[in-house]
Scaffold this active site. Structure first.
Site, PDB file in Angstrom:
ATOM      1  N   GLU A 196      44.203  55.825  -7.745  1.00  0.00           N
ATOM      2  CA  GLU A 196      45.618  55.921  -8.128  1.00  0.00           C
ATOM      3  C   GLU A 196      45.794  56.007  -9.643  1.00  0.00           C
ATOM      4  O   GLU A 196      46.850  55.697 -10.187  1.00  0.00           O
ATOM      5  CB  GLU A 196      46.387  54.726  -7.548  1.00  0.00           C
ATOM      6  CG  GLU A 196      46.365  54.758  -6.022  1.00  0.00           C
ATOM      7  CD  GLU A 196      47.250  53.718  -5.361  1.00  0.00           C
ATOM      8  OE1 GLU A 196      47.831  52.866  -6.071  1.00  0.00           O
ATOM      9  OE2 GLU A 196      47.364  53.758  -4.130  1.00  0.00           O
ATOM     10  N   LYS A 324      56.662  52.557   3.557  1.00  0.00           N
ATOM     11  CA  LYS A 324      55.952  53.842   3.450  1.00  0.00           C
ATOM     12  C   LYS A 324      56.318  54.653   4.685  1.00  0.00           C
ATOM     13  O   LYS A 324      55.930  54.275   5.804  1.00  0.00           O
ATOM     14  CB  LYS A 324      54.440  53.608   3.459  1.00  0.00           C
ATOM     15  CG  LYS A 324      53.894  52.830   2.283  1.00  0.00           C
ATOM     16  CD  LYS A 324      52.450  52.433   2.591  1.00  0.00           C
ATOM     17  CE  LYS A 324      51.759  51.768   1.420  1.00  0.00           C
ATOM     18  NZ  LYS A 324      50.512  51.088   1.848  1.00  0.00           N
TER      19      LYS A 324
HETATM   20  C1  2PG Z   1      48.674  50.214  -0.487  1.00  0.00           C
HETATM   21  C2  2PG Z   1      48.556  51.705  -0.671  1.00  0.00           C
HETATM   22  C3  2PG Z   1      49.247  52.320  -1.836  1.00  0.00           C
HETATM   23  P1  2PG Z   1      46.958  53.149   0.748  1.00  0.00           P
HETATM   24  O1  2PG Z   1      47.783  49.567   0.051  1.00  0.00           O
HETATM   25  O2  2PG Z   1      49.716  49.656  -0.810  1.00  0.00           O
HETATM   26  O3  2PG Z   1      48.881  51.792  -3.066  1.00  0.00           O
HETATM   27  O4  2PG Z   1      47.264  52.166  -0.484  1.00  0.00           O
HETATM   28  O5  2PG Z   1      47.824  54.341   0.607  1.00  0.00           O
HETATM   29  O6  2PG Z   1      45.492  53.457   0.621  1.00  0.00           O
HETATM   30  O7  2PG Z   1      47.280  52.396   1.996  1.00  0.00           O
HETATM   31 MG    MG Z   2      49.382  47.673   0.027  1.00  0.00          MG
END
Ligand code: 2PG
Ligand code: MG
Length: 396
Positions: A196, A324
């Site tokens: 990231e 998300k």
């Molecule tokens: C998290 C995310 C984003 P990933 O764990 O919060 O930073 O990671 O997209 O790999 O789940």
């Molecule tokens: Mg997370």
């Protein structure tokens, strides 16, 4: 509104992993689906490109040339056709792509910004000019880096000021200063960068990055502008009921004590995401009780699922939540998850994924609901485009 065609293409995310893009016409639309690496086990199913092609073939007859007058109308049809808890018949990523692309088409037809269309349908009473905190992941560990940190993300949090561009400027300046400090203290000229965009070198222990961030914020007199947040993503270091953290084994209570020690040593640390594994709600509740002023944030724990959010809020395990959209699979359910979080007085943070794509949809969700925070990468490389969009959408 009717759409007259819809297609899926294979694209690659910022890690070079295969993902999908939904495109279509009349009105023209698209959506690219980001991908996560540290995923909660209850996240919606992710289909490969080939599976997505088959899924769309089955779906086309149900959505092309059909009339859907709202985002909810389309999503309800998708959810009904899929009929599974985990979106494993149509693919959660396929459903999310269609849902987001349709939202774009609807906004275009109505001559509105995407966030306006979502706000009208889902958040008519959202605060008009709410500026979110920016959570920017500037030191990477865990599943997102090749270093010795167990904690996945060390974030600097920029408090809102009058304009977003000022916040982003402060963030960029701080990220560069941190790079210089790390070069000097670690005697490394080329600092490795994680998934990231955060610095991803080795540290003495899991606390050292916090100490470095805290010191730099103080020497720069930025205490009123910047705070510190962590995402432990503890699923990744949880095995057989124990946490392997900093080379030692911790039971739930012991790890909670370790975190409390962090909060005592750092006055600027204020938020901790997924401090325990997704099956260890007890750990979250323990921390929440011991740290009433901190944000205890659910991500893998809650997976943007309205029922899970309600359950953990009722049980007083968290007071903040990561949203998300591709964890749950449609825009309507994402907005339901936000609404239920609000109802339970949880702080709402709209988040990117570690596998980034060229799509700003999450910024529109943040603006539509007036979120408390947005969680993004470091101010560098492909992650910069998301910050630019933040400026465009908020500094109007
Ligand atoms: C998290 C995310 C984003 P990933 O764990 O919060 O930073 O990671 O997209 O790999 O789940
Ligand atoms: Mg997370």
């Amino acid at each position: 509104m009717k759409i007259d065609n819809i297609n899926v293409r294979e694209i690659f995310d910022s890690r070079g992993e295969s993902t999908i893009k939904i495109t279509g016409g009349n009105p023209w639309f698209f959506a690219e689906v980001a991908s996560g690496k540290s995923r909660g086990s209850r996240e919606a199913a992710v289909f490969s490109y080939r599976e997505a092609v088959q899924s769309l073939k089955k779906l086309k007859a149900h959505i092309v040339y059909k009339n859907f007058n709202s985002i909810r109308a389309l999503d309800s049809a998708l959810i009904k056709i899929d009929g599974t808890e985990d979106k494993s018949k149509l693919g959660g990523n396929v459903m999310f792509g269609i849902s987001a692309a349709f939202t774009r088409a609807l906004a275009k037809k109505r001559g509105e910004a995407v966030w306006e269309t979502m706000r009208k349908e889902f958040f008519p009473s959202a605060a008009k000019n709410n500026m979110p905190l920016i959570f920017s992941n500037i030191i990477n560990g865990g599943a997102h880096a090749e270093n010795n940190l167990d904690v996945q993300e060390y974030m600097v949090v920029v408090k809102p000021k009058s304009s977003m561009i000022e916040s982003v400027r402060t963030l960029i300046r701080f990220y560069r200063l941190l790079g210089n400090v790390l070069k000097k203290t670690k005697k490394i000229y080329n600092i490795p960068i994680g998934d990231e965009g955060g610095y991803s070198l080795n540290f003495k222990n899991n606390f050292e990055p916090i100490a470095i961030l805290e010191k730099l914020i103080k020497t720069q007199h930025l205490e009123r502008r910047l705070l510190i947040a962590l995402d432990a993503a503890a699923n990744s270091f949880y095995k057989k009921g124990m946490y392997r953290f900093g080379g030692r084994q911790f039971a739930t209570e012991e790890l909670a004590t370790e975190y409390i020690r962090y909060f005592k040593k750092s006055k600027l640390l204020f938020s901790l995401e997924d401090p325990f594994a997704e099956t260890d709600g007890r750990g979250f509740a323990l921390l929440y009780r011991m740290l009433p002023y901190a944000w205890v944030v659910g991500d893998d724990l809650t997976t943007t699922n309205p029922q899970a959010i309600k359950k953990y809020a009722d049980e007083k395990t968290i007071n903040a939540v990561i949203i998300k959209p591709n964890q749950i699979g449609t825009i309507s359910e994402t907005c339901d998850a936000i609404a239920i979080s609000r109802k339970h007085k949880l702080h709402v943070i709209i988040s990117h994924r570690s596998g980034e794509v060229d799509d700003h949809f999450i910024i529109h969700i943040a603006k539509a609901c007036g979120s408390d925070g947005v969680k993004l990468g470091a101010p560098t490389r492909e992650r910069i485009w998301r910050l630019n969009k933040l400026i465009e959408v908020y500094d109007r």
